[in-house]
Design an enzyme around this catalytic site. Structure first.
Site, PDB file in Angstrom:
ATOM      1  N   ASP A  65      54.041  16.076 -40.500  1.00 20.71           N
ATOM      2  CA  ASP A  65      54.478  14.826 -41.722  1.00 20.71           C
ATOM      3  C   ASP A  65      52.985  14.850 -41.966  1.00 20.71           C
ATOM      4  O   ASP A  65      51.761  14.451 -42.207  1.00 20.71           O
ATOM      5  CB  ASP A  65      54.153  13.536 -40.744  1.00 20.71           C
ATOM      6  CG  ASP A  65      54.390  12.196 -41.254  1.00 20.71           C
ATOM      7  OD1 ASP A  65      55.116  12.544 -42.627  1.00 20.71           O
ATOM      8  OD2 ASP A  65      54.230  11.246 -42.116  1.00 20.71           O
ATOM      9  N   TRP A  78      51.673   5.688 -38.379  1.00 20.90           N
ATOM     10  CA  TRP A  78      53.164   6.641 -38.444  1.00 20.90           C
ATOM     11  C   TRP A  78      53.422   7.973 -37.310  1.00 20.90           C
ATOM     12  O   TRP A  78      54.385   8.224 -37.152  1.00 20.90           O
ATOM     13  CB  TRP A  78      52.991   7.305 -39.912  1.00 20.90           C
ATOM     14  CG  TRP A  78      53.174   6.323 -41.026  1.00 20.90           C
ATOM     15  CD1 TRP A  78      52.079   6.257 -41.951  1.00 20.90           C
ATOM     16  CD2 TRP A  78      54.619   5.036 -41.426  1.00 20.90           C
ATOM     17  NE1 TRP A  78      52.943   5.662 -42.876  1.00 20.90           N
ATOM     18  CE2 TRP A  78      54.064   4.913 -42.329  1.00 20.90           C
ATOM     19  CE3 TRP A  78      55.497   5.124 -41.320  1.00 20.90           C
ATOM     20  CZ2 TRP A  78      54.804   3.489 -42.952  1.00 20.90           C
ATOM     21  CZ3 TRP A  78      56.830   4.388 -41.681  1.00 20.90           C
ATOM     22  CH2 TRP A  78      55.981   3.900 -42.502  1.00 20.90           C
ATOM     23  N   LYS A 117      55.931   9.240 -51.868  1.00 19.70           N
ATOM     24  CA  LYS A 117      53.933   9.018 -51.922  1.00 19.70           C
ATOM     25  C   LYS A 117      53.854   9.743 -53.047  1.00 19.70           C
ATOM     26  O   LYS A 117      52.647   9.328 -53.469  1.00 19.70           O
ATOM     27  CB  LYS A 117      53.977   9.364 -50.830  1.00 19.70           C
ATOM     28  CG  LYS A 117      54.610   8.386 -49.504  1.00 19.70           C
ATOM     29  CD  LYS A 117      53.624   7.232 -49.224  1.00 19.70           C
ATOM     30  CE  LYS A 117      54.704   6.653 -48.577  1.00 19.70           C
ATOM     31  NZ  LYS A 117      54.837   6.702 -47.074  1.00 19.70           N
TER      32      LYS A 117
END
Ligand code: PLP
Length: 360
Positions: free
Chosen positions: A172, A106, A196
């Site tokens: 993030d 990511w 998540k």
């Protein structure tokens, strides 16, 4: 109507497990929102009942993370994947640059998006060692901010706390937001896809320091301009009402359970349980280096690769779901988000012990 309970131990990396009470209330609201005679998904987003939902969701983020007034809270769309670009656009000056700590897939994607837009460079990377650890963040640089991925969902690595650096952090936090308290003043911006650790897919949370926004000198496209969304109270266009409502319910649940401090303790207990067994059991090896292990996603492999499918079968038979590792590293991954009870982790470690007895 039957009461929602979990009959499956859901270790999925995302979309994630949600509290049964949240699933119950979210499904009731799809039929009718709080006695309004209309469904959550058919009522106007500008109506009083939905505006109240949006405001409660934003207020819960503020109170649970202890945000000072100069931090703004938005629920937008596009997932964390659009956040890679949005954060770069909103926090990299046209004549400046952003540093990136490349700690996983990511993080790499975040850097790739930022490079399409302006100056961005990797200042550190753990790619050569299969992203199995969190490398030290280097000291000074001329960049105006540093981007980090606080928890690397795929590799199971996590920063041990809020890093100390000489510049504001853009983070993030998709897979560890609300898992522990944070020192918010270190961050210029935090973003997190809901699916998540907060709710269903469909919305992404942005938290940013208003004093540091709007200083890039860029003429931003409307939807990518965080300040425009803030001016409209996160209602610039039709928001993803179901995802925001369900995230709000999860935050109410979190508050009722004792907040992020309580979650931190529960998550530490779950992590101690799984890592203790990984380290004890000769049939398994941990993937992440010990100082970088994630409390949210525990990654491990079978010492003998031939046992991998057999262990997956054993998990399946015990009602354990989502334990297969990401295709890029194989093996297993136990994702232990806030709503996963310790008892589910104990079921998994019992299966590991039994597997040692029968296959060791
Ligand atoms: C899942 C994930 C993403 C991607 O999120 P989307 O909302 O699907 O775009 C980004 N970063 C991290 C750390 C993730 O775990």
């Amino acid at each position: 109507m039957s009461t929602t309970t979990h009959t499956i131990h859901n270790f999925s990396a995302g979309p994630c497990i949600l509290p049964p009470s949240v699933l119950e209330q979210a499904s009731a609201a799809v039929r009718e929102l709080d006695g309004n005679g209309l469904s959550l998904i058919e009522i106007s987003h500008r109506s009083k009942p939905f505006v109240a939902v949006m405001e409660e969701a934003r207020d819960l983020v503020r109170s649970e993370l202890n945000l000072p007034d100069h931090y703004e809270v938005l629920f937008l769309q596009g997932g964390a994947s659009l956040g890679f670009l949005t954060t770069a656009m909103n926090f990299t000056p046209t004549d400046g640059s952003m540093d990136y700590a490349v700690t996983g897939t990511w993080a790499k994607k975040a850097l790739k998006e930022a490079r399409k837009m302006g100056a961005a460079q990797a200042i550190t990377s753990s790619e050569d060692s299969g992203f199995n650890h969190i490398p030290e963040l280097p000291g000074t640089s001329s960049a105006s901010a540093v981007h980090i991925t606080t928890n690397n969902t795929i590799y199971g690595t996590q920063y041990a706390g809020d890093p100390v650096v000489d510049k504001p952090i853009v983070a993030d936090m998709s897979s560890d937001i609300f898992s522990r308290p944070i020192d918010i003043e270190r961050y210029a911006c935090i973003y997190a896809g809901a699916q998540k650790n907060m709710g269903p897919a469909g919305t992404v949370l942005y938290i940013y320091d208003k004093r540091q926004a709007g200083k890039t000198g860029r003429d931003l496209p409307s939807y990518l301009d965080l300040e425009l969304h803030a001016d409209k109270d996160s209602m610039f266009n039709t928001p993803p009402v179901f995802a925001i409502y369900t995230s709000m319910l999860t935050l109410r649940w979190l508050k009722g359970e004792g907040g992020v401090r309580e979650m931190q303790q529960r998550n530490a207990a779950k992590a101690a349980c799984i890592y203790g067994e990984i380290d004890r059991n000769p049939l398994f090896n941990g993937y992440a280096a010990s100082g970088s292990r994630s409390v949210m996603n525990a990654t491990f492999t079978a010492a003998d690769d031939a046992l991998t499918p057999l262990f997956l079968d054993a998990c399946n038979a015990a009602g354990i779901n989502g334990i297969k590792g990401h295709r890029s590293i194989g093996g297993f991954r136990a994702s232990m988000y806030n709503a996963l009870p310790l008892s589910s982790v104990e079921v998994l470690t019992d299966v590991m012990k039994e597997f040692e007895r029968t296959h060791g």
